[in-house]
Design a protein around this motif. Structure first.
Motif, mmCIF file in Angstrom:
data_model
loop_
_atom_site.group_PDB
_atom_site.id
_atom_site.type_symbol
_atom_site.label_atom_id
_atom_site.label_comp_id
_atom_site.label_asym_id
_atom_site.label_seq_id
_atom_site.Cartn_x
_atom_site.Cartn_y
_atom_site.Cartn_z
ATOM 1 N N TRP A 242 -17.140 -0.774 -4.108
ATOM 2 C CA TRP A 242 -15.765 -1.101 -3.733
ATOM 3 C C TRP A 242 -15.661 -2.568 -3.349
ATOM 4 O O TRP A 242 -16.514 -3.082 -2.623
ATOM 5 N N ASP A 243 -14.602 -3.257 -3.807
ATOM 6 C CA ASP A 243 -14.440 -4.682 -3.470
ATOM 7 C C ASP A 243 -13.381 -4.912 -2.399
ATOM 8 O O ASP A 243 -13.130 -6.044 -2.014
ATOM 9 N N ARG A 244 -12.742 -3.835 -1.914
ATOM 10 C CA ARG A 244 -11.691 -3.963 -0.903
ATOM 11 C C ARG A 244 -11.401 -2.615 -0.274
ATOM 12 O O ARG A 244 -11.884 -1.577 -0.751
ATOM 13 N N ALA A 245 -10.609 -2.623 0.796
ATOM 14 C CA ALA A 245 -10.190 -1.384 1.440
ATOM 15 C C ALA A 245 -9.151 -0.680 0.574
ATOM 16 O O ALA A 245 -8.284 -1.324 -0.026
ATOM 17 N N ALA A 246 -9.248 0.645 0.520
ATOM 18 C CA ALA A 246 -8.319 1.392 -0.329
ATOM 19 C C ALA A 246 -8.174 2.820 0.165
ATOM 20 O O ALA A 246 -9.068 3.375 0.810
ATOM 21 N N VAL A 247 -7.020 3.392 -0.156
ATOM 22 C CA VAL A 247 -6.800 4.827 -0.038
ATOM 23 C C VAL A 247 -6.632 5.352 -1.457
ATOM 24 O O VAL A 247 -5.831 4.818 -2.233
ATOM 25 N N ILE A 248 -7.377 6.393 -1.782
ATOM 26 C CA ILE A 248 -7.303 6.995 -3.111
ATOM 27 C C ILE A 248 -6.764 8.407 -2.932
ATOM 28 O O ILE A 248 -7.457 9.273 -2.388
ATOM 29 N N VAL A 249 -5.534 8.638 -3.361
ATOM 30 C CA VAL A 249 -4.926 9.955 -3.187
ATOM 31 C C VAL A 249 -5.218 10.830 -4.395
ATOM 32 O O VAL A 249 -5.444 10.344 -5.508
ATOM 33 N N GLY A 250 -5.224 12.144 -4.168
ATOM 34 C CA GLY A 250 -5.471 13.089 -5.240
ATOM 35 C C GLY A 250 -4.304 13.162 -6.207
ATOM 36 O O GLY A 250 -3.161 12.814 -5.875
ATOM 37 N N ALA A 251 -4.571 13.662 -7.394
ATOM 38 C CA ALA A 251 -3.568 13.692 -8.462
ATOM 39 C C ALA A 251 -2.318 14.468 -8.075
ATOM 40 O O ALA A 251 -1.222 14.151 -8.542
ATOM 41 N N PHE A 252 -2.448 15.451 -7.192
ATOM 42 C CA PHE A 252 -1.323 16.347 -6.905
ATOM 43 C C PHE A 252 -0.791 16.190 -5.483
ATOM 44 O O PHE A 252 -0.006 17.014 -5.021
ATOM 45 N N GLN A 253 -1.212 15.125 -4.797
ATOM 46 C CA GLN A 253 -0.761 14.934 -3.423
ATOM 47 C C GLN A 253 0.547 14.151 -3.351
ATOM 48 O O GLN A 253 0.813 13.279 -4.188
ATOM 49 N N SER A 254 1.331 14.451 -2.326
ATOM 50 C CA SER A 254 2.544 13.693 -2.039
ATOM 51 C C SER A 254 2.158 12.410 -1.314
ATOM 52 O O SER A 254 1.489 12.446 -0.285
ATOM 53 N N LEU A 255 2.580 11.278 -1.860
ATOM 54 C CA LEU A 255 2.190 9.982 -1.312
ATOM 55 C C LEU A 255 2.661 9.828 0.135
ATOM 56 O O LEU A 255 1.885 9.449 1.020
ATOM 57 N N LYS A 256 3.931 10.134 0.380
ATOM 58 C CA LYS A 256 4.480 9.916 1.725
ATOM 59 C C LYS A 256 3.883 10.874 2.749
ATOM 60 O O LYS A 256 3.837 10.568 3.946
ATOM 61 N N ASN A 257 3.422 12.042 2.287
ATOM 62 C CA ASN A 257 2.815 12.997 3.211
ATOM 63 C C ASN A 257 1.385 12.628 3.584
ATOM 64 O O ASN A 257 0.895 13.018 4.641
ATOM 65 N N GLU A 258 0.727 11.889 2.712
ATOM 66 C CA GLU A 258 -0.691 11.598 2.913
ATOM 67 C C GLU A 258 -0.970 10.221 3.495
ATOM 68 O O GLU A 258 -1.981 10.027 4.162
ATOM 69 N N VAL A 259 -0.087 9.246 3.232
ATOM 70 C CA VAL A 259 -0.378 7.856 3.588
ATOM 71 C C VAL A 259 0.740 7.263 4.429
ATOM 72 O O VAL A 259 1.925 7.447 4.115
ATOM 73 N N ASP A 260 0.374 6.544 5.477
ATOM 74 C CA ASP A 260 1.326 5.736 6.243
ATOM 75 C C ASP A 260 1.454 4.412 5.495
ATOM 76 O O ASP A 260 0.612 3.515 5.641
ATOM 77 N N LEU A 261 2.478 4.307 4.670
ATOM 78 C CA LEU A 261 2.607 3.151 3.774
ATOM 79 C C LEU A 261 2.735 1.846 4.544
ATOM 80 O O LEU A 261 2.193 0.810 4.123
ATOM 81 N N GLN A 262 3.436 1.866 5.663
ATOM 82 C CA GLN A 262 3.600 0.642 6.455
ATOM 83 C C GLN A 262 2.267 0.198 7.056
ATOM 84 O O GLN A 262 1.916 -0.982 7.000
ATOM 85 N N ALA A 263 1.515 1.142 7.599
ATOM 86 C CA ALA A 263 0.211 0.804 8.170
ATOM 87 C C ALA A 263 -0.734 0.282 7.098
ATOM 88 O O ALA A 263 -1.485 -0.676 7.332
ATOM 89 N N ALA A 264 -0.695 0.890 5.910
ATOM 90 C CA ALA A 264 -1.554 0.440 4.821
ATOM 91 C C ALA A 264 -1.241 -0.995 4.423
ATOM 92 O O ALA A 264 -2.139 -1.807 4.186
#
Length: 349
Positions: free
Chosen positions: A139-161
């Motif tokens: 890995w060359d940087r920090a990342a969140v990798i969500v699953g193919a069937f996950q809801s983005l807003k339910n899994e990730v705090d977009l503002q914090a990211a």
């Protein structure tokens, strides 16, 4: 004809037989398993006499079930395990050593590029242009990798990211969201022929494809074991998780991310980990789910990866390989067309 199958978390089953006029003959089943009553072994062997060599696992298992005396106990193995060993003896079912594996341990690339490379290399193996391959990621940087069937807003705090400069990408496999940073995770992908797991259930294939890494971790002093469906864990907590995708019915992509030295506090800032998921894991907080490999081995990350590679080669064979310029180019194109697009990332908002 000789075939062997090691049951995950269980015993070795060995099948020796002959083929006469397209049928099984002189069948002998052996191994380090336990069976009560002992006389049931003779019933098992006799039931396979005369079966057609093209018999499927289901055919063999069904015949074996009818042969067992009432109350017979198979300990450390199963009727399906016998069927797999028999089919390996017949040369119908494949084992790791039937393939010439390539092992790739290449330079760091972007998260989106990693996901694209998974897609490209899996398709290359499916087409026959690439040998079955084990690839380690950097890995060359920090990342969140969500699953193919996950809801983005339910899994990730977009503002914090955004504030923490954590990139968000979506992979092609199911499962849960992962948080990684440079040098904090051990990630690998297997691009394997589905013939390797053809006689197994989808669930069983997970544990089978990661059995080699459990042996590597055990060799480093970690009491690692598999927790269905897709967790690698230990007595001190979860170590990593796996996910799969099947390509064109003849290749399986199986990839795993294990925590080496993760920043649990940052992970909790960017991931929305609900109480229900935590209760399923039997833990009170997200931080306790991250049990780094570093704390259990005291080894540098690269040393752990080297041990994993050595274990894979000793068990399954393999030689060093590289990603070709053509594969890199195909992956770069796929990044632009899919993995870096808002459409792909937000297709489940």
């Amino acid at each position: 004809m000789h075939g062997e199958y090691k049951v995950h978390g269980g015993k070795l089953v060995v099948a020796d037989l002959e083929v006469v006029d397209g049928a099984m003959s002189a069948v002998q089943i052996a191994g380090d398993f336990f069976l009560e009553p002992a006389e049931a072994l003779n019933d098992i062997c006799l039931s396979l006499e005369g079966m057609p060599v093209e018999s499927s696992v289901e055919d063999i298992t069904s015949k074996l079930k009818k042969s067992l005396p009432e109350g017979a106990a198979l300990i450390g193995f199963s009727l399906e395990a016998i069927a797999i060993a028999v089919r390996r003896a017949l040369g119908v079912s494949k084992s790791w050593r039937d393939y010439e594996w390539q092992i790739i341990d290449s330079e760091a690339v972007s998260p989106a590029m990693h996901l694209a490379l998974d897609d490209v290399l899996a398709n290359e193996v499916a087409s026959g242009r690439r040998a079955p391959t084990l690839r380690f990621w950097e890995w060359d940087r920090a990342a969140v990798i969500v699953g193919a069937f996950q809801s983005l807003k339910n899994e990730v705090d977009l503002q914090a990211a955004e504030e923490l400069n954590v990139e968000i990408v979506r992979r092609v496999t199911g499962g849960g969201a992962m948080f990684v940073e440079k040098g904090t995770a051990i990630t690998y992908s297997l691009y394997a022929p589905t013939d390797l797991v053809a006689d197994m259930s989808f669930a069983d294939s997970y544990a089978f494809l990661d059995n080699w890494v459990l042996k590597a971790l055990n060799g480093l002093g970690i009491d690692a074991y598999y927790k269905p469906l897709n967790d690698i864990t230990s007595s001190k907590g979860k170590i990593g998780g796996a996910a799969q995708k099947r390509y064109h019915r003849n290749t399986v992509l199986h990839h795993v991310t294990m925590a080496y030295d993760m920043d649990a506090a940052k992970m909790m800032q960017v991931l929305r980990i609900g109480r229900e998921k935590l209760s399923d894991k039997g833990t009170a907080s997200a931080a306790k789910r991250v049990d780094p490999v570093r704390s259990q081995t005291g080894m540098e990350r690269r040393a752990v990866i080297d041990q994993m590679k050595e274990t894979f080669v000793s068990l399954n064979g393999g030689r060093e390989g590289q990603i070709t310029p053509e594969e890199y180019a195909a992956a770069e194109k796929l990044v632009k067309e899919k993995f870096s697009t808002k459409e792909w990332l937000h297709h489940i908002p």
